[in-house]
Design an enzyme around this catalytic site. Structure first.
Site, short mmCIF file in Angstrom:
data_model
loop_
_atom_site.label_atom_id
_atom_site.label_comp_id
_atom_site.label_asym_id
_atom_site.label_seq_id
_atom_site.Cartn_x
_atom_site.Cartn_y
_atom_site.Cartn_z
N ARG A 1 22.39 -33.52 28.69
CA ARG A 1 22.58 -32.08 28.72
C ARG A 1 23.10 -31.57 27.37
O ARG A 1 22.58 -30.60 26.82
CB ARG A 1 23.59 -31.70 29.81
N THR B 1 21.53 -33.93 39.18
CA THR B 1 20.41 -34.73 38.67
C THR B 1 19.80 -35.57 39.79
O THR B 1 20.51 -36.17 40.58
CB THR B 1 20.90 -35.66 37.55
N LEU C 1 24.67 -40.85 38.76
CA LEU C 1 23.95 -39.67 38.32
C LEU C 1 24.76 -38.45 38.75
O LEU C 1 25.38 -38.46 39.81
CB LEU C 1 22.56 -39.59 38.96
N ASP C 2 24.78 -37.41 37.92
CA ASP C 2 25.43 -36.17 38.31
C ASP C 2 24.84 -35.66 39.60
O ASP C 2 23.67 -35.91 39.91
CB ASP C 2 25.25 -35.11 37.22
N MET C 3 25.63 -34.89 40.33
CA MET C 3 25.15 -34.33 41.58
C MET C 3 23.85 -33.55 41.39
O MET C 3 22.92 -33.64 42.20
CB MET C 3 26.21 -33.41 42.19
#
Length: 224
Positions: A170, A71, A67-69
């Site tokens: 996104r 998120t 997961l992105d930082m």
């Protein structure tokens, strides 16, 4: 932004929560603001996987997906090599089931829909991605309206990524004309400044237990 492109990131005080422990894997809840894997710089060594590996019961934990930082939400990490291979294959073959919650800018008029727009890395503007019908890889997102807040001019969406491209949710929300609030990469009309964090959360994930094939579902209540 890609995790590897942060030079110095803020310390994240929220803990990694273990939602469902298992001998072969862990279902965890990653807080927003925490890297999934270590960054290249010493300041960025704190991350989800190093926190888990610091505990004796999960020293063998390995990353299966990311997961992105920015998120938050549900992730699965493997505790054995066999589990890592099996769960990785499930993601590759799209045998997992997951959905996210997002709050987007503006009022989404339709109740549901599907975004089918191929994506590719936007090399001059890395780590951003872009829509590309010539060379892009297939990217599909199903979405459903959960709530419309007319007074605040925002909509709560349930997002189900059929594919798993970097920044897919996104970029697809931006293409829908309703960027996710708090997103500083894909935004319009000041939407990036309308929330103190990226309002994107991985709420539910279902995988098959590598040992017995039974479905295992974990849920992390959306914090916004």
């Amino acid at each position: 932004m890609s995790e590897q492109n942060y030079h110095i990131v803020p310390f994240c005080p929220q803990p990694v929560q273990i939602i469902k422990p298992n001998k072969n894997f862990l279902m965890i809840n990653k807080p927003a603001g925490l890297l999934t894997i270590p960054g290249r710089h010493e300041e960025n060594k704190d991350c989800m996987i190093t926190r888990l590996q610091s505990h004796h019961k999960s020293q063998t934990a390995t990353v299966v997906h990311r997961l992105d930082m920015a998120t938050s939400g549900i992730m699965v990490v493997a505790l054995t090599k066999a589990a890592h291979r099996d769960i990785s294959k499930q993601f590759e073959l799209r045998q997992t089931d997951k959905h996210y919650i997002a709050i987007v800018d503006g009022i989404v008029e339709q109740d549901s829909g599907v975004i089918d727009k191929p994506m590719i890395a936007d090399w001059p503007n890395r780590p951003k991605q872009k829509i590309c019908y010539e060379d892009g890889k297939k990217a599909i997102t199903e979405w459903h309206v959960l709530q419309r807040d007319v007074d605040s001019n925002r909509t709560r969406l349930k997002l189900k990524p059929i594919t798993g491209r970097s920044h897919q949710l996104r970029l697809h929300c931006l293409e829908l004309g309703h960027p996710i609030l708090g997103c500083h990469l894909y935004h319009q009309n000041g939407s990036e400044n309308k929330a103190s964090r990226l309002l994107l959360h991985a709420e539910q994930l279902t995988i098959n237990d590598p040992k017995n094939g039974e479905a295992v579902t974990a849920v992390a209540t959306c914090p916004f």
